[in-house]
Design an enzyme around this catalytic site. Sequence first.
Site, PDB file in Angstrom:
ATOM      1  N   PHE A 196      19.790  20.708 -11.669  1.00 23.34           N
ATOM      2  CA  PHE A 196      20.248  21.334 -12.926  1.00 23.34           C
ATOM      3  C   PHE A 196      21.715  21.042 -13.218  1.00 23.34           C
ATOM      4  O   PHE A 196      22.159  21.225 -14.353  1.00 23.34           O
ATOM      5  CB  PHE A 196      20.007  22.855 -12.881  1.00 23.34           C
ATOM      6  CG  PHE A 196      21.085  23.621 -12.166  1.00 23.34           C
ATOM      7  CD1 PHE A 196      21.105  23.728 -10.791  1.00 23.34           C
ATOM      8  CD2 PHE A 196      22.106  24.224 -12.886  1.00 23.34           C
ATOM      9  CE1 PHE A 196      22.111  24.415 -10.136  1.00 23.34           C
ATOM     10  CE2 PHE A 196      23.121  24.918 -12.242  1.00 23.34           C
ATOM     11  CZ  PHE A 196      23.117  25.015 -10.855  1.00 23.34           C
ATOM     12  N   LYS A 197      22.472  20.601 -12.212  1.00 18.26           N
ATOM     13  CA  LYS A 197      23.896  20.361 -12.451  1.00 18.26           C
ATOM     14  C   LYS A 197      24.132  19.268 -13.501  1.00 18.26           C
ATOM     15  O   LYS A 197      25.180  19.252 -14.139  1.00 18.26           O
ATOM     16  CB  LYS A 197      24.609  20.038 -11.136  1.00 18.26           C
ATOM     17  CG  LYS A 197      24.676  21.263 -10.224  1.00 18.26           C
ATOM     18  CD  LYS A 197      25.548  21.061  -9.020  1.00 18.26           C
ATOM     19  CE  LYS A 197      25.754  22.363  -8.263  1.00 18.26           C
ATOM     20  NZ  LYS A 197      24.555  22.819  -7.525  1.00 18.26           N
ATOM     21  N   ASP A 198      23.133  18.400 -13.699  1.00 18.25           N
ATOM     22  CA  ASP A 198      23.248  17.400 -14.771  1.00 18.25           C
ATOM     23  C   ASP A 198      23.401  18.055 -16.147  1.00 18.25           C
ATOM     24  O   ASP A 198      24.044  17.491 -17.033  1.00 18.25           O
ATOM     25  CB  ASP A 198      21.982  16.531 -14.829  1.00 18.25           C
ATOM     26  CG  ASP A 198      21.870  15.568 -13.645  1.00 18.25           C
ATOM     27  OD1 ASP A 198      22.905  15.138 -13.124  1.00 18.25           O
ATOM     28  OD2 ASP A 198      20.722  15.253 -13.265  1.00 18.25           O
ATOM     29  N   MET A 223      27.102  18.774 -16.324  1.00 21.22           N
ATOM     30  CA  MET A 223      27.999  17.670 -15.956  1.00 21.22           C
ATOM     31  C   MET A 223      27.918  16.523 -16.963  1.00 21.22           C
ATOM     32  O   MET A 223      28.929  15.890 -17.268  1.00 21.22           O
ATOM     33  CB  MET A 223      27.641  17.187 -14.557  1.00 21.22           C
ATOM     34  CG  MET A 223      28.781  16.580 -13.816  1.00 21.22           C
ATOM     35  SD  MET A 223      30.057  17.749 -13.343  1.00 21.22           S
ATOM     36  CE  MET A 223      29.540  18.208 -11.703  1.00 21.22           C
TER      37      MET A 223
END
Length: 499
Positions: free
Chosen positions: A136-138, A141
């Site tokens: 989920f960090k995409d 980011m």
Amino acid sequence: MMYTSTRASSASATAQPGVDAPFFSAILLAGLAPDGGLYLPQTYPQVSDAELTAWRSLSYADLAYEILRKFATDMPAADLKAITSKTYTAAVYRNGRDGEAAADITPLRVLERIGAGAGATSLLLQALSNGPTLAFKDMAMQLLGNLFEYTLAKDGAHLNIFGATSGDTGSAAEYAMRGKRGIRVFMLSPHGKMSAFQTAQMFSLQDENIYNIAVDGVFDDCQDMVKAVSNDLPFKVTQKIGTVNSINWARVVAQVVYYFRGYLAATSSNSEQVSFTVPSGNFGNICAGHIARMMGLPIDKLVAATNENDVLDEFFRSGVYRVRKSAETYHTSSPSMDISKASNFERFIYDLVGRDSARVRALFHKVESAGGFDLSGKPGSDGDEWKRVAEFGFLSGRSSHRDRLATIRDVEDDYGITIDPHTADGVFVARQFMAPGVPMIVLETALAAKFNETILEALGQDAGRPAGFEDIEALPQKFTLMTTDVAQMKAYIAAHTGL
Ligand SMILES: *Cc1c(COP(=O)(O)O)cnc(C)c1O
């Protein structure tokens, strides 16, 4: 929309704009506020019933634009719209399961529905890991990469991102910044300690602006090196060193969007409520849910799910916030939640204590000096605000290795879906808090392929991989091996920034 620090003195809260009360663009590249606090808007923008209704028909990109423009009022609207359109496209979010609509960006799947109509009890999974690094960090980011590039190009400036990773953050940062003009990434990772998949994901990048540095040590050594370099202020300034860690405000606000999206996808009228369960470590993801709720999104409960590192669960159950020493931090099978303190927690505490920045300053100084604080209201405690936690809708639970494996097996058997170990912590905890008439949405934080070792242990078979990732370990790898020598590290950075 101006920002303030959670530790602002009352003088600085009223100081001139641009200095102590900056706009969005000014804090975009910033980490901590100069007083050591975290940035938050001076007031949360509100969403009206009419807006929420209108947003039901928007694409993810347009929804992101509508939400972000409430926070980034100093950015030209057309520029922001171009950035959100470029960020949230089907081409970037195409790694989901077969048949999952990439254009939806964060599609919802029904895991379980008992009963029918308005009173049904349901458990949903919101896919957030269909981006380039399968976590989920995409979601945040990728936006940050485009915002950074835009801001730097405007001033003809450069930024050298320097960070440490145990896996997910570093790869999300590299895939968001690769090939971006004006940006270089120097990413430290513990040599031989990441999974084969994570290592291949990062080290197979051949872009000239990506520098993977494998450090002969553990993750804490890498983090210590980042701290040592960051504490050298002249070096930091001349080499234009910045970070992309989880306290970055733009990262938090980008995550607010998928709570709105999840709500809108799960409901058909604004009179309905939903709850979210969020696998939590640094309290970044769930902090965005808190902000969505403060903006008026009809969220009933926000459930923090931790692993054996249960700093947050302990607080929500007892009012005691007790950070752990690194020796007390367990290495678990949901490693991205192995934290000793929750770096975004201060943002929630600020709201919990009625936005009293003097109290926040005192409480977090106590974290430094005494390892924590106690808001239980018991004799000798530091306050009684824990009793207000229910007003903010927070609940919590914790999971263990056994619970995680059993949940991965259950979800596979019952619904034919392989979930990753962190998402399994979420599903395990969510099941304890399901309520009729209020859909429970679990946020998926990674695809199972990233953590195959645990999937193999749970299911006796490998996790499936999205197309294009089948042979990632066989790709040529580019990295530099270094020791924990800080002087050598600085020399390496200086030699490659060209500054
Ligand atoms: C980062 C991460 C988490 C924890 O998110 P926080 O925002 O730190 O609470 C959970 N699962 C995965 C897979 C992650 O990468």
